[in-house]
Design a protein around this motif. Structure first.
Motif, PDB file in Angstrom:
ATOM      1  N   ARG A 109      44.672  34.989  56.378  1.00 22.35           N
ATOM      2  CA  ARG A 109      45.472  35.475  55.242  1.00 22.35           C
ATOM      3  C   ARG A 109      45.134  35.219  53.814  1.00 22.35           C
ATOM      4  O   ARG A 109      44.959  36.163  53.128  1.00 22.35           O
ATOM      5  N   ASP A 110      45.192  33.848  53.614  1.00 25.95           N
ATOM      6  CA  ASP A 110      45.198  33.464  52.317  1.00 25.95           C
ATOM      7  C   ASP A 110      43.889  33.801  51.761  1.00 25.95           C
ATOM      8  O   ASP A 110      43.517  33.942  50.595  1.00 25.95           O
ATOM      9  N   GLU A 111      42.952  33.715  52.430  1.00 23.84           N
ATOM     10  CA  GLU A 111      41.444  33.617  52.074  1.00 23.84           C
ATOM     11  C   GLU A 111      41.254  35.130  51.790  1.00 23.84           C
ATOM     12  O   GLU A 111      40.395  35.641  50.635  1.00 23.84           O
ATOM     13  N   GLY A 112      41.379  35.993  52.500  1.00 22.09           N
ATOM     14  CA  GLY A 112      41.574  37.577  52.338  1.00 22.09           C
ATOM     15  C   GLY A 112      42.357  37.951  50.943  1.00 22.09           C
ATOM     16  O   GLY A 112      41.793  38.714  50.216  1.00 22.09           O
ATOM     17  N   ARG A 113      43.413  37.400  50.842  1.00 21.20           N
ATOM     18  CA  ARG A 113      44.238  37.845  49.838  1.00 21.20           C
ATOM     19  C   ARG A 113      43.552  37.177  48.319  1.00 21.20           C
ATOM     20  O   ARG A 113      43.588  37.808  47.233  1.00 21.20           O
ATOM     21  N   ARG A 114      43.141  36.026  48.542  1.00 20.06           N
ATOM     22  CA  ARG A 114      42.377  35.407  47.276  1.00 20.06           C
ATOM     23  C   ARG A 114      41.003  36.087  46.939  1.00 20.06           C
ATOM     24  O   ARG A 114      40.730  36.270  45.711  1.00 20.06           O
ATOM     25  N   TYR A 115      40.306  36.697  47.795  1.00 18.31           N
ATOM     26  CA  TYR A 115      38.947  37.410  47.673  1.00 18.31           C
ATOM     27  C   TYR A 115      39.681  38.632  47.083  1.00 18.31           C
ATOM     28  O   TYR A 115      38.849  39.277  45.768  1.00 18.31           O
ATOM     29  N   ALA A 116      40.740  39.475  47.394  1.00 18.86           N
ATOM     30  CA  ALA A 116      41.061  40.636  46.719  1.00 18.86           C
ATOM     31  C   ALA A 116      41.397  40.240  45.389  1.00 18.86           C
ATOM     32  O   ALA A 116      41.170  40.911  44.359  1.00 18.86           O
ATOM     33  N   ALA A 117      42.279  39.116  45.011  1.00 19.06           N
ATOM     34  CA  ALA A 117      42.653  38.756  43.650  1.00 19.06           C
ATOM     35  C   ALA A 117      41.529  38.463  42.939  1.00 19.06           C
ATOM     36  O   ALA A 117      41.575  38.884  41.720  1.00 19.06           O
ATOM     37  N   ARG A 118      40.371  37.929  43.253  1.00 15.75           N
ATOM     38  CA  ARG A 118      39.129  37.597  42.492  1.00 15.75           C
ATOM     39  C   ARG A 118      38.405  38.857  42.173  1.00 15.75           C
ATOM     40  O   ARG A 118      38.007  38.926  41.236  1.00 15.75           O
ATOM     41  N   LEU A 119      38.409  39.857  43.174  1.00 12.57           N
ATOM     42  CA  LEU A 119      37.649  41.235  42.904  1.00 12.57           C
ATOM     43  C   LEU A 119      38.514  41.714  41.566  1.00 12.57           C
ATOM     44  O   LEU A 119      37.779  42.343  40.873  1.00 12.57           O
ATOM     45  N   GLU A 120      39.767  41.827  41.786  1.00  9.72           N
ATOM     46  CA  GLU A 120      40.392  42.541  40.715  1.00  9.72           C
ATOM     47  C   GLU A 120      40.246  41.783  39.408  1.00  9.72           C
ATOM     48  O   GLU A 120      40.059  42.410  38.199  1.00  9.72           O
ATOM     49  N   ALA A 121      40.494  40.493  39.423  1.00  9.10           N
ATOM     50  CA  ALA A 121      40.152  39.606  37.925  1.00  9.10           C
ATOM     51  C   ALA A 121      38.880  39.614  37.581  1.00  9.10           C
ATOM     52  O   ALA A 121      38.673  39.472  36.317  1.00  9.10           O
ATOM     53  N   GLU A 122      37.704  39.964  38.329  1.00  7.15           N
ATOM     54  CA  GLU A 122      36.465  40.059  37.981  1.00  7.15           C
ATOM     55  C   GLU A 122      36.073  41.586  37.816  1.00  7.15           C
ATOM     56  O   GLU A 122      34.802  41.882  37.550  1.00  7.15           O
ATOM     57  N   GLY A 123      36.969  42.376  37.614  1.00  6.49           N
ATOM     58  CA  GLY A 123      36.831  43.912  37.214  1.00  6.49           C
ATOM     59  C   GLY A 123      36.405  44.892  38.175  1.00  6.49           C
ATOM     60  O   GLY A 123      35.785  46.011  37.826  1.00  6.49           O
ATOM     61  N   VAL A 124      36.616  44.548  39.350  1.00  3.32           N
ATOM     62  CA  VAL A 124      36.314  45.575  40.521  1.00  3.32           C
ATOM     63  C   VAL A 124      37.317  46.425  41.073  1.00  3.32           C
ATOM     64  O   VAL A 124      38.553  45.872  41.076  1.00  3.32           O
ATOM     65  N   ALA A 125      37.251  47.503  41.303  1.00  4.22           N
ATOM     66  CA  ALA A 125      38.338  48.253  41.593  1.00  4.22           C
ATOM     67  C   ALA A 125      38.578  47.965  43.121  1.00  4.22           C
ATOM     68  O   ALA A 125      37.946  48.422  43.949  1.00  4.22           O
ATOM     69  N   VAL A 126      39.895  47.421  43.396  1.00  3.94           N
ATOM     70  CA  VAL A 126      40.153  47.122  44.678  1.00  3.94           C
ATOM     71  C   VAL A 126      41.531  47.691  45.144  1.00  3.94           C
ATOM     72  O   VAL A 126      42.780  47.616  44.371  1.00  3.94           O
ATOM     73  N   THR A 127      41.575  47.954  46.364  1.00  2.00           N
ATOM     74  CA  THR A 127      42.872  48.253  47.059  1.00  2.00           C
ATOM     75  C   THR A 127      43.204  47.128  47.780  1.00  2.00           C
ATOM     76  O   THR A 127      42.244  47.032  48.928  1.00  2.00           O
ATOM     77  N   ALA A 128      44.225  46.527  47.683  1.00  2.00           N
ATOM     78  CA  ALA A 128      44.624  45.497  48.625  1.00  2.00           C
ATOM     79  C   ALA A 128      45.943  45.640  49.232  1.00  2.00           C
ATOM     80  O   ALA A 128      47.092  45.907  48.712  1.00  2.00           O
TER      81      ALA A 128
END
Length: 309
Positions: free
Chosen positions: A255-274
């Protein structure tokens, strides 16, 4: 800790009554049999499609799904799908239901990959096979009636790990680029540093001890587990990755690593649906008869594919 969804409570009661030991106690061969039987028993009737075809992609077995036959002079988008199972379990058959449903809902092609499994074939064998299949797909796109400029990568669990690696390679130019990545409860950090490993109970389908066993089978050399090709969360940058869908479950050691990956994607400018389902557990997408939310999640992911393409 979040409440457990009623469907999952009922499922886990049945699993306990069956008395099956954890996968690590069975060993790879027996575990594959139990995993396959459980998955098939908990899936609804498979969607009927006009095209389901087994092919060979430069030595790697693949299966092509089409919701509609290609028309002359047209090309369809395609999702390269990589099955889960801790790099040790899983097959084209265990995820056939998911691939058929994604093909039907997206109206596009799905190409599923039967990559080599650990421990017989440790890291990076699975990465190599998935890369071979992706390159073959692009090379054969015109012959197959597929649009090579509209290819997505996706998978669940270990398959999501492999999809994330392919997306990074595509961004860096060492693999064909993808337009979207679907990551269903991905494992993205094999170093096991997340608190969710400590908090997740062993009464769920995937416990911390089983996940550690999977990682040991797949990457037996600990020093390799921090390489981004094994742990995509450890990539120096996630900027420039394609449109992303990241699903996480509350009762899952990942759970935590997946949520952290999604957060990094968003923070680094990737369009992400989490999408985070706090009451669900790992692996529920291949158990739609027991987990009601599975169908809705796949519908949401397929809609994202259609919009992206």
């Amino acid at each position: 800790m979040a409440a457990v969804h009623p469907d999952i409570r009922a499922l886990m009661q049945k699993v306990r009554e069956a008395g099956n030991p954890p996968f690590e106690a069975l060993g790879p061969v027996a575990a594959r049999k139990v995993h396959a039987e459980r998955a098939l028993a908990l899936q609804s009737e498979r969607d009927s499609l006009p095209v389901v075809q087994d092919l060979a992609a430069d030595g790697v077995r693949v299966r092509l799904y089409r919701a509609t036959p290609p028309e002359a002079g047209t090309a369809q988008p395609c999702l390269l799908f990589l099955h889960g199972g801790g790099w040790v379990l899983g097959s084209l058959e265990t995820h056939d239901w998911v691939c058929r449903r994604l093909a039907r809902l997206s109206g596009a092609c799905v190409l599923a990959v039967d990559y080599r499994l650990a421990p017989e074939h440790p890291y990076p064998a699975a990465v190599e096979d998935c890369l071979t299949a992706l390159r073959w797909l692009v090379a054969q796109a015109e012959r197959l009636g597929i649009d090579a400029t509209r290819i997505a990568v996706g998978g669940d669990s270990a398959g999501a790990n492999l999809a994330a690696v392919l997306a990074l390679m595509g961004r860096d130019g060492t693999a064909p680029a993808s337009t979207c990545q679907l990551l269903f409860y991905p494992t993205v950090d094999l170093a096991i540093t997340e608190e969710s490993y400590a908090r997740t109970t062993e009464n769920m389908l995937l416990g911390a001890s089983t996940m550690r066993w999977f990682i040991e089978q797949y990457v037996p050399r600990p020093e390799q587990r921090t390489e981004w090709q094994a742990s995509p969360l450890r990539a120096a940058s996630l900027a420039g990755l394609p449109v992303s869908f990241v699903l996480t479950a509350g009762h899952d050691p990942l759970r935590d690593e997946g949520r952290r990956y999604a957060a990094r994607l968003e923070a680094e400018g990737v369009a992400v649906t989490a999408l985070h389902l706090s009451g669900m557990t790992h692996g529920f997408l291949t158990m739609d008869r027991a987990a009601g939310p599975a169908a809705g999640v796949l519908d949401m992911a397929a809609k994202l594919l259609r919009e992206t393409w």
